[in-house]
Design a protein around this motif. Sequence first.
Motif, short mmCIF file in Angstrom:
data_model
loop_
_atom_site.label_atom_id
_atom_site.label_comp_id
_atom_site.label_asym_id
_atom_site.label_seq_id
_atom_site.Cartn_x
_atom_site.Cartn_y
_atom_site.Cartn_z
N THR A 92 0.83 -1.20 0.00
CA THR A 92 0.00 0.00 0.00
C THR A 92 0.86 1.25 0.00
N ASP A 93 0.26 2.31 -0.51
CA ASP A 93 0.85 3.65 -0.37
C ASP A 93 -0.11 4.52 0.44
N PHE A 94 -1.12 3.89 1.03
CA PHE A 94 -2.18 4.50 1.82
C PHE A 94 -3.11 5.36 0.98
N ASN A 95 -2.99 5.24 -0.34
CA ASN A 95 -3.98 5.74 -1.29
C ASN A 95 -4.64 4.54 -1.97
N LYS A 96 -3.82 3.58 -2.35
CA LYS A 96 -4.27 2.32 -2.94
C LYS A 96 -3.86 1.18 -2.02
N PHE A 97 -4.59 0.08 -2.08
CA PHE A 97 -4.32 -1.10 -1.26
C PHE A 97 -4.36 -2.31 -2.18
N LEU A 98 -3.27 -3.06 -2.21
CA LEU A 98 -3.20 -4.28 -3.00
C LEU A 98 -2.90 -5.44 -2.07
N ALA A 99 -3.55 -6.55 -2.32
CA ALA A 99 -3.30 -7.75 -1.54
C ALA A 99 -3.36 -8.96 -2.45
#
Length: 115
Positions: A92-99
Amino acid sequence: MSIIEYEDRIRELVKNEDHSNFIYDFLEIYGISKSTITKLKKGTVNLASNGDIYLKNKVYFINTNNGLEEQIEKIKLKFKDNKSKPRYIIVTDFNKFLANDTKTAESLKFDFEKL
């Protein structure tokens, strides 16, 4: 804990502007013991370096502003031939979240605030 309690705790976590403890709070919500989280913070069970967090067989977490998808792929490649690998890779960049779930190969990508 009920699903509503999980949702409420995650909502509070996302609203918090200080993300320095995000992964630790996130792991606690999902049942990782406080003692394990304390060891992870101290680095005694963190198997990653350079600010990444890796709790063996559970989760690999990266906070980065550089190519979130590429970071997921790098971590997958890093563990490709290992017997021991994280179940989940979170970037994450705390704008987008990938998992990514390395067991099922399912991936999620969405705005951080939608978490």
